[in-house]
Every structure is written in structure tokens, then in C-alpha cells.
Design an enzyme around this catalytic site. Structure first.
Site, mmCIF file in Angstrom:
data_model
loop_
_atom_site.group_PDB
_atom_site.id
_atom_site.type_symbol
_atom_site.label_atom_id
_atom_site.label_comp_id
_atom_site.label_asym_id
_atom_site.label_seq_id
_atom_site.Cartn_x
_atom_site.Cartn_y
_atom_site.Cartn_z
ATOM 1 C CG ASN A 107 -1.823 1.182 1.310
ATOM 2 O OD1 ASN A 107 -1.648 2.145 0.556
ATOM 3 N ND2 ASN A 107 -2.772 1.150 2.218
ATOM 4 C CB CYS A 116 -3.045 5.257 2.721
ATOM 5 S SG CYS A 116 -4.252 5.934 3.847
ATOM 6 C CG ASN A 171 -5.090 3.980 -1.928
ATOM 7 O OD1 ASN A 171 -6.075 4.466 -1.367
ATOM 8 N ND2 ASN A 171 -4.320 3.069 -1.359
ATOM 9 C CB CYS A 223 -36.955 17.101 -29.897
ATOM 10 S SG CYS A 223 -36.822 18.735 -29.131
ATOM 11 C CB CYS A 271 -29.560 21.297 -27.220
ATOM 12 S SG CYS A 271 -31.146 21.601 -28.029
ATOM 13 C CB CYS A 297 -29.884 16.064 -25.060
ATOM 14 S SG CYS A 297 -31.509 15.451 -25.547
#
Ligand code: FAD
Ligand code: FMN
Ligand code: SF4
Lengths: 443, 435
Positions: free
Chosen positions: B135, B138, B203, B346, B352, B391
Site C-alpha cells: 500500500n 493511502c 488508491n 425531442c 441544447c 440533452c
């Protein structure tokens, strides 16, 4: 008082007492905080939003919904009140299915509009619970205005005038303000004495003196008001009702509006007598409300009879559905011909109708709806009460600024000849008339 | 039915879904529940030296939510295991014995001294675990003590510690990388240089999720103060995908196994990581949001999709998208598209229109014959794709390529059939002559 046929089965207390409470509970209960956030999130914040155009008071709906979504409930309420100070009542009683929510793009997309009405209620309830108005009155102008009628039109007008710094006297013939909000709207749409709470809230702006029990044509006159005030607004609604004008009408037919007013004025609904069988004649919101509330009071059979087809009914499809889910029968294409009480049968005889070349015509074929009580809900009329004022189609004629034929007199709401007979329309007209009055007063 | 058995750096598991080293893998009870639910493997919650660390006793998490309080991003200030080393080792040994077909990888973080690593690796080997994960990621708490991201941010340290690990164990060594660096290839190459068998990433991302405006302190707030935490969940997936791709397409690291981590919530997320070159995936936040049962959806969804595509084994699609990740300069500038609004789909929200008008290229008209109607103006459309993304109706606006030979009304130029990129573009001062 609604009376029905002599000796018919008409009783109070048809239901166990707990049922009254359940039956007349909120039709659309308020949204909880989380529900409101979820509902608000569905709004697309449309460009030039169609819902705004569809609202008679043009509330900036996407904006107030976004303000709910961002946790700015107070700001949301202000967005609503800026356009519609009766936003709380409108949230409860507007037929949103034919107004804003019908225009919602999500209605087109998926048949499920954003719940604009309930969201509006969420925001306005919050602000009203806080008890404060997001406004302060402008510096006093020294001008005085009289407003006749404390219904939605009059309240909206008085509030806007007060906001602009004018002093207002608000007259109403009844002992309570609110107009049909108090005496007309179905009980399950506005529970908990909301109409009075809202009137108090609106009046808390200050500068408005409420004079109850003062009727134009009785305690006050238009001439007197025009003499004593700088401007006058008429918002008396429609006091009269259309009669059926059929044989035997006086035997059993009551006016639906009176019945509803009585119901709204009754604290303990189990004390209100209702027939076992009820027939309601008409096709508008009043007919539906009278029928549904009869049913909720415990009537066994309730029938609405309307002289034209379903699509011609003034009550929205939603209202019609509501009636049917509550167990009300709706019959179309029939008109009342006489009231019968011949010992064997009590009720109303109808004739079938059809659309003929020259308009609606009877087919000659008849039937009887047996009933213990009958209500007429075929429209209300203006009671001009000796007013010497120009009318148009039986209602007060106004121009684009809601100015009547009389100098210094404006009018709005149901009593004028434009717009639909809706609470929200009355609010829009009262507000816009106030703006026009303000322009005139400060010109 | 697709076979989704997984072999990652020699570690076998019945499916490619592992639980990442975190609270879901903190102890025997959780891990057994996970295996019962069907998880292919776990990376046990990071072990450290005794005396074990302690966690804060106030809140550990901050969060970002979307609609309906859907958790989109989670931030934590939890440290490594807060239980004695031997307790963990005993449980690991028992679980591995009871669940021999599942992958059991043990995450480790000890100070930067070879003896510490040699000692703990010896003890992990005794558990019969399948491998270890170092590890180096972290970003909070442990890094202040010279461990975790403090190592992961210095390639030389990564290489050194990885080498110690390799010299002191026969188990496969996976190096878990921190995204809190500028170029992920350097730490990854260092892991490889140190002899690491694989890398896993990402991580958590250093973060402050929110500020409490009443207390005027970051959240989560511990007695009026907060410190940065590590961000994970759906929000970090794009960051993780990019880093996985950077490693997968780096020539120096060809063949280095990658365990993809970061925001994986559905089978589709997993498939995307694997398409970019991940040999398997690890999941933390999704399990912490919905519980272990989600793995059923991941397994079934992946199999269904593989069946629909005709992939029988994982290696048939792992890395298929990697060659299609390229540098901007090689993108085909002769590929011209225009937005198209499907009028039948539509719903007239006008989003839009307003975004193109306000923030982009004024390439959408809002009315036609005086009526509300949204249509793309080809002569203005630069094909940015913003309208598609705002949209609300999926598939309503699409980007349609212009055929070669057609005229782009915006530029007035004829669309060329051949590929042409920036390296040869006349506007490029450093262009190379096209052949
Ligand atoms: C039964 C029923 C149900 C309805 N349901 C709905 C609904 O669900 N949703 C909806 O949007 N609309 C509904 N409406 C319509 C809505 O109530 C009206 O459109 C609205 O109230 C009109 O407002 P207004 O201010 O013009 O008049 P009103 O509300 O009628 O108010 C007029 C006021 O003037 C007072 N007044 C009258 N004459 C005088 C006088 N001479 N002197 C002094 N004061 C006077 C009255 O006492 C009253 O307070 C309903 C109507 C009815 C009858
Ligand atoms: C509460 C919490 C504790 C974590 N603890 C560790 C740890 O001890 N060791 C480690 O390598 N990673 C730890 N992580 C990081 C996760 O293993 C994983 O890399 C990260 O959460 C990204 O994946 P995700 O988006 O699926 O959550 C932790 C994550 C969380 C949320
Ligand atoms: S779920 Fe809540 S109560 Fe339970 S340990 Fe976590 S923070 Fe504490």
C-alpha cells in the site's frame, strides 16, 4: 341549507367518525424534505420554460425548483410570491394538469410531469411557517385605495397595492376573508383552515385594513368609494347562481355552491346531513366537488349528469377521474326536464341530448335518476347589485389594464369578462390591476 | 456461457471481482460474508506493525450525492487496520483454509526499513495467502508518518521497497499506486523496476468533500476541525481509467498486469477497465454503498455482455481498447461530424439551445416558423458534442459524420477521405512534411 326531498333518506352521521377525517384529508399530502429534493431534481431547468408560459401568474418555475434543489427554500418561496402571493393556495387548488404540469416537457416525454404544484406547496409552506414575508412596503405614497371582495383577486390586488406604499381598505360582505378559497374550494384540497392562515399571512404586509361584513350595495356604495378613495378595485366574484328553470325545481334542487359553502363552514362534518342518493347537474369543478364531497359524506349513490360529452366538461380529466375513483357515476349527453316526487319515485327526469345542426337538442327519450337530494352546478353569475357599469357577456367589461368603464375603477377575478374562472387567474388579474392602479396613482 | 475465471499475476480466482483493501475486507466476518456472496477475491485491509494504529472516534466519511441522494463520491480519513497484527493473520489463515478457491491478497504498510518488510512478509507467508499488495497509496494520516502515499509519491522509494519485498518473499507482489502524482507512469515504472509482479490502481484521491458552513470547517468534522481525506467512488472512475490506460499503453511496461480500481460499481465499469488493459478489478465504495450482493449483478452482467459479444474468456477482450487510446495530435482532423436532433424524440426542453447559444457556438435555432423548434445550424456547428451531453433524452441528439466529398458548410471545405492529423496540419509550426 341543502334540503332535498321532503321525507327522503337524508341523514347526518352516515359514517363512523374516523372516516370523515380520512375522507377529507389532504388530497395531495405535502412532500417531505427528501421527497422535495428528489422531485426537484427531475426539473430540467428548461430554456424559456413552457411551464412558465402556462402559469397564469408566470411564476419562474425552473428557478424556484432549482432553489429548492439547492436548499434555498426561502429564496424559492420568494420567487413564487413575487409573482403570486397566493402561491400557497394555488399550489393546492390549481388544476396543474391543465396548466404548468401539462406544459412540462417531462409530461410530453414520459407522461410524468415534474410535480410543480407539490413543490410549490413545499416552498410556500416553509416560508409561511416561518411567518415572515420576504417584502417590506415602499415608502407611503399617501394614496388610498378601496378593494371590494377579499377573494383571491382582491387579496392579490390589496397586497400589491400595499407593497407599493398605498393604504388599502379591503371590504368583504362575508364574515371571513378568502372568497371561494374559504367557501368554495373542495375541503380536501385545502385542509387545516389554510385559507384563513393564508389571508393572515398576506395581510401581514401591513397597510391593509380589513372591513368584514361590509357589502357593496348595502353598507357601502360605489359612488361613496369613488369619492373617498383615490382608486377602487372590484373583485366580488360571482355571487349569483344559474337556476335550472325546470318544473318542480323548488321541490328538491339546492345550489351546489351553497352546499359546498355550508360544508366548508361546518367544523364537525358528521353533523352535516346528506342524501342516500344524490344527483348533481353540471359539468364543471363545482359539480365534481359537490358530487365527490357528497360521496365522502357517506352518500351511497352519487351521479353527475352533464348535458354534453366528456371532452366538453369544464372539470379537467384529472377531476373527472378523481370523481370516478371516489365512486361517482358520470352520465353525459342528458339534460334535466323536471323534478318528480310522485310517491313511487323521487328524483330528476332527464332527456337524452345530442349535437344537432342548430346546437344541442333533445332526443325526446327520457330517463329518471332517483335521488334524495339534487344539486345544480350549472354556473354562477355576476350580481351587479345596481352597479352602473359596462358589462360584457354578463360580466364587468375591462381593458388590458383591468380598467372598467368607470373612471378610477378597476376590476378582476371571476367578476370580469376575461380569463378562466380559476383561483390563479383571479390572482394574476388582481396583481396586474394593482400594477395598473399604481401606475395611475403615481403618474 | 462465458468463462470468467481469472488469473492475475499467477493468483487465481473464480471471477475477476475482488474487494479492495478497505473496511469490507477488515476482518474474517466481513470477508466470509463477501465470499458467500460470490466475490472472487479480497485484498485484506492493510496490515501494519504493532502497536496497531488508532482511528478517529468521530465521523470518518464525507460524501457527494447526486439525485435521490445517490452516493457519487466518498471521502474517508480512516487509517490502516486498527487491530493487532496477529489477530488479522490468524483470521487470514483461517479464511484462506476455508475458501481455498478465492484469491486472498494481503495489503501491507510498514515503515521504510527492510527488516520491517522482511519480518511482516514472513508472517504473511505463514497464512498461505496468495499474494501481497504494497500500500503506497493511502493519502492521509499514514503519509504524515512517512508511509502510504509518502512512499508512492517518490519513485525511488517505490522501487526500493518493492525490491525488498521481492527479495523477502516468494509470493506475488502487487504494488498499489496513489493517484496523487502528476504522471502515473513514473511510479508504475519504478514498481516494475523493483521487480513488482503487478500494479493496482488507484488508491484514493486527496480531497475535501464539503465545508460545514455553520462550523466553518471541512467535513467530516472532528471537534471543529477536519483534515483532507481520500476520495473514491463513481466520481473517481474517469481519473482511474485514464491512469490505467497510461500504464497499459506504455511500451516500457508492456505485459505488466494491472488491477483496476476506482469507482467500479457495475459490470460495465469493470468491462471498461478491463478493455483498457486491467487484468481484473477491485471494488470498495460500491460494496460500501450497496452491500456485497452487488457482485451478483457484476458477474451476471459481465457474462451476459461477453456472451452477446462472443467473448468466451476474459483475455479475449482485456486490452482491446488500449490501442485506441492515443495522443491528441494523432486524432483525425478530417473526421467531420454535425449534431443532429431527432425531432420525434425531442421534448422541447431547449437545454441544447441555451448552452450552445450562451456558452458555445450559436449553432442551434430555437424557433421555426415562429414556433418552438430546435434544430442545428450546420454552418455554425463545430461538433463539440455539448448538446448531446446536456440533452435529457438519450439518443435524441447524435453526432453524424459527413461523408467524404461533402462540403462542411461551416468551413466551406470539402471533407477529405484520407486521415490527416495535427502533425501534418499547415497551422502547426512544427509540422512534418506529409508524404
Ligand atoms: C365549488 C367551487 C370549486 C372551485 N374549485 C377550484 C379549484 O379547485 N381550483 C381553482 O383554481 N379554482 C376553483 N374554483 C374557482 C375559484 O374559486 C374562483 O375562480 C376564484 O375564487 C375567483 O376569485 P375572485 O377573487 O374573483 O372571487 P371570489 O373567490 O368569489 O371572491 C369574491 C369575494 O367578494 C365578496 N363579495 C361578493 N360580493 C360582494 C359585495 N357586494 N360586497 C363585498 N364583498 C362582496 C365575496 O364574499 C368573496 O369573498 C372553484 C369555484 C367553485 C365555486
Ligand atoms: C474507508 C476506506 C478505507 C480504505 N482503506 C484502505 C487501506 O487500508 N488500504 C488500501 O490500500 N486502500 C484503502 N482504501 C482505498 C480502496 O482500497 C480503494 O483503492 C479506493 O477506495 C478506490 O476504489 P473504489 O472507488 O471502488 O472505492 C480505503 C478506502 C476507503 C473508502
Ligand atoms: S455506520 Fe454509522 S454508526 Fe455504524 S459504525 Fe459507521 S458511522 Fe458508526
Amino acid at each position: 341549507m341543502a334540503r332535498g326531498f321532503d321525507g327522503a333518506d337524508i341523514q347526518a352521521g352516515r359514517l363512523p367518525s374516523a372516516e370523515y377525517e380520512a375522507n377529507f384529508a389532504d388530497l395531495h399530502p405535502p412532500l417531505s424534505g427528501h421527497e422535495a429534493l428528489v422531485a426537484a431534481d427531475r426539473c430540467y431547468f428548461c430554456y424559456d420554460a413552457p411551464c412558465v408560459t402556462a402559469c397564469p401568474t408566470s411564476i419562474d418555475i425552473p428557478m424556484f425548483i432549482r432553489q429548492i434543489a439547492t436548499g434555498n427554500t426561502a429564496g424559492s418561496a420568494k420567487t413564487i410570491f413575487d409573482q403570486n402571493i397566493l402561491g400557497g393556495m394555488c399550489a393546492r387548488v390549481c388544476p396543474t394538469e391543465t396548466l404548468c404540469e401539462q406544459a412540462c416537457v417531462r409530461e410530453m416525454a414520459e407522461g410524468k410531469p415534474v410535480e410543480i404544484g407539490r413543490l410549490q406547496r413545499f416552498a410556500t409552506d416553509h416560508q409561511m411557517a416561518a411567518g415572515t414575508q420576504p417584502y417590506t412596503r415602499a415608502t407611503p405614497t399617501g394614496k388610498r385605495a378601496a378593494v371590494v371582495g377579499a377573494g383571491p383577486a382582491g387579496l392579490a390586488c390589496a397586497h400589491r397595492l400595499a407593497l407599493h406604499g398605498h393604504d388599502v381598505v379591503l371590504y368583504d360582505a362575508k364574515p371571513k376573508p378568502g372568497g371561494l378559497n374559504e367557501y368554495g374550494i373542495a375541503a380536501y384540497k385545502t385542509v387545516g383552515d389554510f385559507a384563513q392562515a393564508e389571508a393572515d399571512y398576506i395581510l401581514s404586509i401591513g397597510g391593509i385594513t380589513l372591513e368584514l361584513g361590509k357589502a357593496l350595495g348595502r353598507e357601502i356604495t360605489l359612488d361613496g368609494l369613488r369619492r373617498d378613495f383615490d382608486a377602487v378595485f372590484l373583485g366580488m366574484g360571482l355571487g349569483g347562481v344559474n337556476g335550472l328553470k325546470i318544473e318542480g325545481e323548488e321541490l328538491a334542487v339546492s345550489d351546489a355552491v351553497d352546499f359546498i359553502a355550508e360544508l366548508r363552514d361546518t367544523k364537525d362534518l358528521s353533523s352535516l346531513a346528506i342524501g342516500r342518493r344524490v344527483v348533481v347537474i353540471g359539468g364543471g369543478m363545482t359539480a365534481v366537488d359537490a358530487a365527490v364531497q357528497s360521496k365522502l359524506l357517506g352518500a351511497e349513490d352519487v351521479t353527475i349528469v352533464y348535458r354534453r360529452g366528456q371532452q366538453d366538461m369544464n372539470a379537467s380529466l384529472y377531476e373527472q377521474d378523481l370523481a370516478q375513483t371516489k365512486g361517482v357515476k358520470i352520465k353525459h349527453w342528458a339534460r334535466p326536464v323536471r323534478v318528480i316526487d310522485d310517491g313511487a319515485r323521487r328524483g330528476v327526469e332527464f332527456e337524452y341530448t345530442r349535437q344537432g345542426a342548430g346546437g344541442l337538442e333533445g332526443t325526446g327519450e327520457t330517463f329518471v335518476v332517483e335521488a334524495d337530494m339534487a344539486f345544480a352546478a350549472i354556473g354562477q353569475t355576476l350580481e351587479p347589485g345596481g352597479l352602473d357599469i359596462a358589462l360584457d357577456g354578463g360580466r364587468i367589461q375591462v381593458d388590458d389594464d383591468y380598467r372598467t368603464s368607470l373612471d378610477g375603477v378597476w376590476a378582476g377575478g371571476d367578476c370580469v369578462s376575461r380569463g378562466d374562472d380559476l383561483t390563479v387567474t383571479a390572482v394574476a388579474q388582481g396583481r396586474d390591476a394593482a400594477e395598473a392602479m399604481h401606475r395611475a396613482l403615481t403618474a | 456461457m462465458a468463462d470468467i475465471r481469472n488469473d492475475f499475476a499467477g493468483i487465481k480466482s473464480p471471477n475477476p471481482f475482488w474487494l479492495a483493501s478497505a473496511p469490507p475486507t477488515d476482518k474474517e466476518y466481513n470477508v466470509v460474508r463477501a465470499f458467500k456472496a460470490g466475490w472472487g477475491g479480497v485484498v485484506w485491509k492493510t496490515l501494519g506493525l504493532d502497536p496497531h494504529i488508532v482511528n478517529v472516534n468521530g465521523p470518518r466519511y464525507g460524501a457527494i450525492w447526486g439525485a435521490d441522494r445517490r452516493l457519487l463520491g466518498l471521502n474517508n480519513i480512516e487509517l490502516i487496520t486498527d487491530r493487532p497484527l496477529q489477530t488479522n493473520l490468524d483470521e487470514i489463515k483461517r479464511v484462506k483454509r476455508d475458501w481455498p478457491d478465492r484469491a486472498m491478497v494481503v495489503s501491507l504498510m510498514v515503515p521504510c526499513e527492510e527488516v520491517c518488510w522482511a519480518d511482516i512478509l514472513k508472517r504473511v507467508e505463514d497464512t498461505e495467502a496468495d499474494g501481497v499488495e504494497l500500500n503506497f497509496g493511502c493519502p492521509h494520516g499514514m503519509s504524515e508518518r512517512g508511509m502510504g502515499a509518502a512512499v508512492g509519491q517518490v519513485p525511488e522509494y517505490i522501487e526500493m521497497v518493492t525490491r525488498w519485498a521481492k527479495q523477502n518473499t516468494r509470493m506475488p507482489v502487487i504494488v498499489k499506486l496513489t493517484p496523487n502524482i502528476t504522471d502515473i507512469r513514473y511510479p508504475a515504472r519504478a514498481a516494475m523496476a523493483g521487480g513488482g509482479d503487478a500494479v493496482s490502481l488507484i488508491n484514493t484521491v486527496s480531497s475535501i468533500t464539503a465545508v460545514d458552513l455553520d462550523v466553518m470547517a471541512p467535513e467530516p468534522t472532528i471537534d471543529g476541525k477536519g483534515s483532507h481525506g481520500g476520495y473514491c467512488g463513481p466520481a473517481v472512475k474517469p481519473i482511474a481509467l485514464n491512469m490505467v490506460a497510461d500504464i497499459a499503453r506504455d511500451a516500457e511496461m508492456a505485459g505488466l498486469p494491472i488491477s483496476g480500481i476506482g469507482g467500479i460499481t457495475t459490470w460495465r465499469d469493470a468491462a471498461e477497465f478491463m478493455a483498457l488493459g486491467a487484468g481484473n478489478v477491485q471494488v470498495c465504495t460500491a460494496a460500501m454503498t450497496y452491500g456485497f450482493k452487488i457482485v451478483t449483478e457484476m458477474i451476471e452482467g459481465l457474462k451476459n455482455w461477453m456472451d452477446s459479444k462472443g467473448y468466451e474468456r476474459l483475455d479475449q477482450f482485456i486490452g482491446l481498447a488500449t490501442p485506441n487510446v492515443t495522443d491528441w495530435q494523432y486524432l483525425n482532423l478530417n473526421y467531420v461530424t454535425k449534431a443532429r436532433i431527432n425531432q420525434d424524440m425531442c421534448i422541447q426542453c431547449g437545454r441544447c439551445y441555451v448552452v450552445c447559444e450562451d456558452t458555445s457556438h450559436q449553432a442551434i435555432a430555437s424557433t421555426k416558423d415562429g414556433k418552438r423548434h430546435f434544430e442545428v445550424i450546420d454552418a455554425e456547428c463545430v461538433a463539440c458534442n455539448l448538446c448531446v451531453n446536456v440533452c435529457p433524452v438519450e439518443g435524441c441528439i447524435t453526432m453524424e459524420p459527413l461523408a467524404a466529398g461533402a462540403v462542411d458548410t461551416r468551413t466551406g471545405k470539402v471533407v477529405a477521405a484520407e486521415y490527416g492529423n495535427w502533425t501534418t496540419h499547415p497551422n502547426n509550426p512544427a509540422k512534418v512534411a506529409a508524404e
